[in-house]
Write a protein that holds these residues in place. Structure first.
Motif, PDB file in Angstrom:
ATOM      1  N   GLU A 160       1.081  -1.147  -0.048  1.00  0.00           N
ATOM      2  CA  GLU A 160      -0.071  -0.185  -0.038  1.00  0.00           C
ATOM      3  C   GLU A 160       0.994   1.024  -0.034  1.00  0.00           C
ATOM      4  N   GLN A 161       1.932   1.218   0.860  1.00  0.00           N
ATOM      5  CA  GLN A 161       2.851   2.443   0.742  1.00  0.00           C
ATOM      6  C   GLN A 161       3.611   2.574  -0.387  1.00  0.00           C
ATOM      7  N   ARG A 162       3.948   1.463  -1.128  1.00  0.00           N
ATOM      8  CA  ARG A 162       4.722   1.572  -2.296  1.00  0.00           C
ATOM      9  C   ARG A 162       3.599   2.207  -3.313  1.00  0.00           C
ATOM     10  N   GLU A 163       2.380   1.757  -3.370  1.00  0.00           N
ATOM     11  CA  GLU A 163       1.398   2.289  -4.327  1.00  0.00           C
ATOM     12  C   GLU A 163       1.057   3.695  -4.313  1.00  0.00           C
ATOM     13  N   GLU A 164       1.141   4.172  -2.940  1.00  0.00           N
ATOM     14  CA  GLU A 164       0.703   5.412  -2.527  1.00  0.00           C
ATOM     15  C   GLU A 164       1.918   6.261  -3.021  1.00  0.00           C
ATOM     16  N   SER A 165       3.141   6.026  -2.629  1.00  0.00           N
ATOM     17  CA  SER A 165       4.210   6.788  -3.014  1.00  0.00           C
ATOM     18  C   SER A 165       4.520   6.855  -4.431  1.00  0.00           C
ATOM     19  N   ILE A 166       4.256   5.816  -5.178  1.00  0.00           N
ATOM     20  CA  ILE A 166       4.409   5.982  -6.569  1.00  0.00           C
ATOM     21  C   ILE A 166       3.450   7.047  -7.202  1.00  0.00           C
TER      22      ILE A 166
END
Length: 178
Positions: A160-166
């Protein structure tokens, strides 16, 4: 207007920095893009036997340079460092004058897409270990360029963090291309 796109991530299609560099180049809307993948086609480390003049010429000919810079062990990939070693050339991209070093390439735009597994922003516990943005600001400043950055952080924290950051970083690419 020529764009030079440099990718240095070893993770191929899973690379956040490659996703960001491609989004930046697409948003710039230029037809004349020169692409160099220093991970897939690495440059040898610098030696006394001379420079790869074509690398320097490619850099100097570009109006805009878009660089994918993932953080590996707190700094840039060695493949990207080998490329940088080819563009820092006394008398061509910088010179020493009476007041110290002078950058000779101030008329070029450099946009760097940084991808980091953790959080290294100022004030974070790991801030002192961030050597991608700080190094590249110094390197490009030395040759007269103020680089712009798009940063995706916390990529290794979880999906989730990866998706939000990208997603957030992709939003920044729209601003940069304006």
């Amino acid at each position: 207007m020529t764009v030079l796109q440099i990718d240095s991530s070893i993770t191929g299609a899973a690379s956040a920095s490659r996703t960001l560099t491609q989004a930046i180049v697409d948003r710039l809307g230029r037809d004349d893009v020169v692409y160099r993948d220093v991970a897939a086609d690495p440059l040898p480390h610098l030696t006394e036997r001379g420079q790869d003049e074509h690398i320097l010429d490619e850099f100097l000919a570009a109006d805009t340079v878009v660089i994918g810079a993932p953080m590996y062990n707190f700094t840039i990939p060695s493949q990207l460092k080998a490329w940088i070693d080819r563009i820092l050339v006394a008398g061509k991209t910088f010179q020493y004058g009476a007041n110290g070093p002078e950058g000779l390439v101030g008329d070029k735009r450099v946009i760097v897409a940084v991808a980091r597994g953790g959080f290294y922003d100022e004030g974070s516990p790991a801030a002192g270990m961030e050597h991608v943005e700080t190094y590249l600001r110094g390197v490009f400043g030395f040759i007269g360029i103020v680089p712009e950055f798009v940063i995706a952080s916390g990529l290794a924290i979880g999906p989730e963090q990866r998706e939000e950051s990208i997603r957030s970083a992709l939003g920044e690419t729209v601003r940069l291309a304006a």
